[in-house]
Enzyme design. Structure first.
Site, PDB file in Angstrom:
ATOM      1  N   CYS A   1       0.931   5.355 -34.793  1.00 21.53           N
ATOM      2  CA  CYS A   1       0.239   4.151 -34.326  1.00 21.53           C
ATOM      3  C   CYS A   1      -1.140   4.128 -34.997  1.00 21.53           C
ATOM      4  O   CYS A   1      -1.554   5.089 -35.636  1.00 21.53           O
ATOM      5  CB  CYS A   1       0.091   4.193 -32.813  1.00 21.53           C
ATOM      6  SG  CYS A   1      -0.869   5.605 -32.261  1.00 21.53           S
TER       7      CYS A   1
ATOM      8  N   HIS B   1       0.591  15.534 -31.119  1.00 22.28           N
ATOM      9  CA  HIS B   1       1.709  16.356 -30.644  1.00 22.28           C
ATOM     10  C   HIS B   1       2.770  16.442 -31.715  1.00 22.28           C
ATOM     11  O   HIS B   1       3.887  15.990 -31.533  1.00 22.28           O
ATOM     12  CB  HIS B   1       2.284  15.771 -29.363  1.00 22.28           C
ATOM     13  CG  HIS B   1       1.368  15.932 -28.200  1.00 22.28           C
ATOM     14  ND1 HIS B   1       1.029  17.167 -27.702  1.00 22.28           N
ATOM     15  CD2 HIS B   1       0.701  15.043 -27.456  1.00 22.28           C
ATOM     16  CE1 HIS B   1       0.210  17.014 -26.687  1.00 22.28           C
ATOM     17  NE2 HIS B   1      -0.019  15.730 -26.524  1.00 22.28           N
TER      18      HIS B   1
ATOM     19  N   HIS C   1      -6.980  11.243 -28.034  1.00 21.06           N
ATOM     20  CA  HIS C   1      -6.944  11.213 -26.560  1.00 21.06           C
ATOM     21  C   HIS C   1      -8.330  11.082 -25.941  1.00 21.06           C
ATOM     22  O   HIS C   1      -8.459  10.783 -24.768  1.00 21.06           O
ATOM     23  CB  HIS C   1      -6.400  12.542 -26.007  1.00 21.06           C
ATOM     24  CG  HIS C   1      -4.990  12.824 -26.356  1.00 21.06           C
ATOM     25  ND1 HIS C   1      -4.027  11.856 -26.388  1.00 21.06           N
ATOM     26  CD2 HIS C   1      -4.362  13.991 -26.639  1.00 21.06           C
ATOM     27  CE1 HIS C   1      -2.868  12.432 -26.692  1.00 21.06           C
ATOM     28  NE2 HIS C   1      -3.055  13.714 -26.862  1.00 21.06           N
TER      29      HIS C   1
ATOM     30  N   CYS D   1      -9.319   7.228 -30.001  1.00 17.74           N
ATOM     31  CA  CYS D   1      -8.743   5.925 -30.344  1.00 17.74           C
ATOM     32  C   CYS D   1      -9.575   4.824 -29.668  1.00 17.74           C
ATOM     33  O   CYS D   1      -9.899   4.945 -28.487  1.00 17.74           O
ATOM     34  CB  CYS D   1      -7.301   5.860 -29.871  1.00 17.74           C
ATOM     35  SG  CYS D   1      -6.619   4.207 -30.063  1.00 17.74           S
TER      36      CYS D   1
ATOM     37  N   HIS E   1      -2.420  15.342 -18.377  1.00 16.70           N
ATOM     38  CA  HIS E   1      -2.641  14.812 -19.721  1.00 16.70           C
ATOM     39  C   HIS E   1      -4.133  14.708 -20.038  1.00 16.70           C
ATOM     40  O   HIS E   1      -4.900  14.162 -19.253  1.00 16.70           O
ATOM     41  CB  HIS E   1      -1.986  13.442 -19.865  1.00 16.70           C
ATOM     42  CG  HIS E   1      -1.758  13.047 -21.286  1.00 16.70           C
ATOM     43  ND1 HIS E   1      -2.793  12.679 -22.112  1.00 16.70           N
ATOM     44  CD2 HIS E   1      -0.642  13.001 -22.037  1.00 16.70           C
ATOM     45  CE1 HIS E   1      -2.305  12.406 -23.301  1.00 16.70           C
ATOM     46  NE2 HIS E   1      -0.992  12.604 -23.287  1.00 16.70           N
TER      47      HIS E   1
ATOM     48  N   GLU F   1      -5.789  12.831 -21.965  1.00 16.42           N
ATOM     49  CA  GLU F   1      -6.344  11.460 -22.000  1.00 16.42           C
ATOM     50  C   GLU F   1      -6.720  11.013 -20.586  1.00 16.42           C
ATOM     51  O   GLU F   1      -7.823  10.492 -20.356  1.00 16.42           O
ATOM     52  CB  GLU F   1      -5.335  10.475 -22.609  1.00 16.42           C
ATOM     53  CG  GLU F   1      -5.886   9.061 -22.669  1.00 16.42           C
ATOM     54  CD  GLU F   1      -4.830   8.002 -23.009  1.00 16.42           C
ATOM     55  OE1 GLU F   1      -3.926   8.278 -23.814  1.00 16.42           O
ATOM     56  OE2 GLU F   1      -4.931   6.895 -22.453  1.00 16.42           O
TER      57      GLU F   1
ATOM     58  N   CYS G   1      -1.588   0.387 -23.987  1.00 17.51           N
ATOM     59  CA  CYS G   1      -1.717   0.043 -25.408  1.00 17.51           C
ATOM     60  C   CYS G   1      -0.444  -0.672 -25.853  1.00 17.51           C
ATOM     61  O   CYS G   1       0.657  -0.196 -25.583  1.00 17.51           O
ATOM     62  CB  CYS G   1      -1.907   1.326 -26.204  1.00 17.51           C
ATOM     63  SG  CYS G   1      -1.735   1.057 -27.956  1.00 17.51           S
TER      64      CYS G   1
ATOM     65  N   ASN H   1       4.708  10.149 -25.337  1.00 18.86           N
ATOM     66  CA  ASN H   1       5.276   8.851 -25.715  1.00 18.86           C
ATOM     67  C   ASN H   1       6.654   9.014 -26.358  1.00 18.86           C
ATOM     68  O   ASN H   1       7.514   8.147 -26.198  1.00 18.86           O
ATOM     69  CB  ASN H   1       4.285   8.051 -26.569  1.00 18.86           C
ATOM     70  CG  ASN H   1       4.202   8.542 -27.982  1.00 18.86           C
ATOM     71  OD1 ASN H   1       5.022   8.178 -28.805  1.00 18.86           O
ATOM     72  ND2 ASN H   1       3.235   9.396 -28.277  1.00 18.86           N
TER      73      ASN H   1
ATOM     74  N   SER I   1       3.227   9.957 -32.866  1.00 18.48           N
ATOM     75  CA  SER I   1       2.624  11.040 -33.646  1.00 18.48           C
ATOM     76  C   SER I   1       3.613  11.621 -34.659  1.00 18.48           C
ATOM     77  O   SER I   1       3.467  12.751 -35.109  1.00 18.48           O
ATOM     78  CB  SER I   1       2.104  12.120 -32.699  1.00 18.48           C
ATOM     79  OG  SER I   1       3.045  12.390 -31.693  1.00 18.48           O
TER      80      SER I   1
END
Ligand code: F3S
Length: 285
Positions: free
Chosen positions: A15, A43, A76, A98, A126, A128, A192, A222, A264
């Site tokens: 992404c 990842h 993240h 990001c 996580h 993030e 997102c 993801n 990723s």
């Protein structure tokens, strides 16, 4: 010889935020002989190993970075304490957060400042989600799903933000559960759209193929979600990290195979899977 048709998902692989983080990481390794990365950059084991070969070292915390050297904040993001510690230690911080993640952090900080109780829809472990909480000055809690609300004492004014990789239906469920009990509810849909686009496109391919291959790190949230979504269609779905994990027997009776990849997953990994699938199809005679 039986033919195999491969259907690739257009919206797949890196992404915008991951591409940007990788570019910043590559530039950093060219500029500094040694750069620390605060946690694995993405990842994807293969990409991380490649960066390590070029002088990037993964560390757990900013305290592990020698004063005067350089460190990278990954896509993240990180909490404010990391930026403060870096400036105190004289660490040159390269910020690859990001921009969409930054937007969530800012929304959480703004809501907390305005005295809302902030709920972060996300995964508790996580980084993030944890960094978003940190930006809300600790005045936020992570909620993994609407079912957890019973255990949380909510106030009159509640604001919801979400980890960028969350699903819209989960946000919807949380809002539905909150609405009847909260006097003032603010919601920032911070999901997102790279994620939802990838999910929608993968779903539509999974529905029309016999086998779906999802490529990406086993620890990538993801990628795991993509595999879940594809599997839920009833189409056989295999999650792999690299092309050499593909098995010839998966192609038995398969005329069409779909390929998708997590945010990723590098384009080379996707190309290698496509090549290997065609090879295996050729071998089945
Ligand atoms: Fe950023 Fe969205 Fe990727 S938040 S890191 S562009 S999945």
């Amino acid at each position: 010889m039986s033919e195999l048709t491969i259907v690739g998902v257009d919206e797949a692989g890196f992404c915008f935020g991951v591409r940007r983080a990788l570019q910043l990481a590559n530039e950093a390794t060219e500029k500094h002989p040694e750069v620390a990365c605060l946690g694995p950059l993405i990842h994807n084991r293969q990409v991380v190993e490649d960066l390590e070969e070029r002088g990037m070292r993964v560390v757990d915390a900013i305290e592990d970075v020698p004063p005067g050297s350089a460190a990278l904040v990954r896509a993240h993001g990180a909490g404010p304490a990391v930026y403060e510690a870096a400036s105190e230690r004289g660490v040159d911080l390269i910020d690859a957060t990001c921009p969409f993640v930054r937007r969530v952090q800012q929304a959480a900080a703004r809501f907390a400042e305005d005295d809302y109780q902030v709920l972060v829809l996300g995964e508790r472990e996580h980084p993030e989600a944890q960094a978003i909480v940190a930006h809300a000055g600790g005045r936020a809690v992570i909620v993994e799903d609407a079912g957890e609300l019973g255990g949380i004492k909510t106030t009159e004014r509640v604001a919801v933000v979400c980890q960028t990789t969350q699903r819209l239906d989960k946000l919807q469920e949380l809002v539905d559960a909150l609405l009847p009990q909260i006097a003032e509810l603010r919601v920032a849909n911070t999901i997102c759209d790279a994620t939802s686009k990838r999910q929608k496109a993968s779903l539509s391919v999974a529905r029309r193929v016999d086998l779906m291959i999802v490529i990406g790190g086993y620890h990538s949230a993801n990628t795991n979600r993509l595999a879940q979504i594809c599997r839920a269609t009833g189409t056989r779905t295999e999650h792999i990290e690299t092309a050499d994990e593909l098995r010839g027997e998966w192609l038995e009776g398969v005329a069409t195979a779909g390929i998708t990849a997590g945010a990723s997953t590098p384009p080379e990994a996707v190309a290698a899977v496509r090549r290997r699938l065609l090879e295996l199809a050729g071998e089945r005679g």
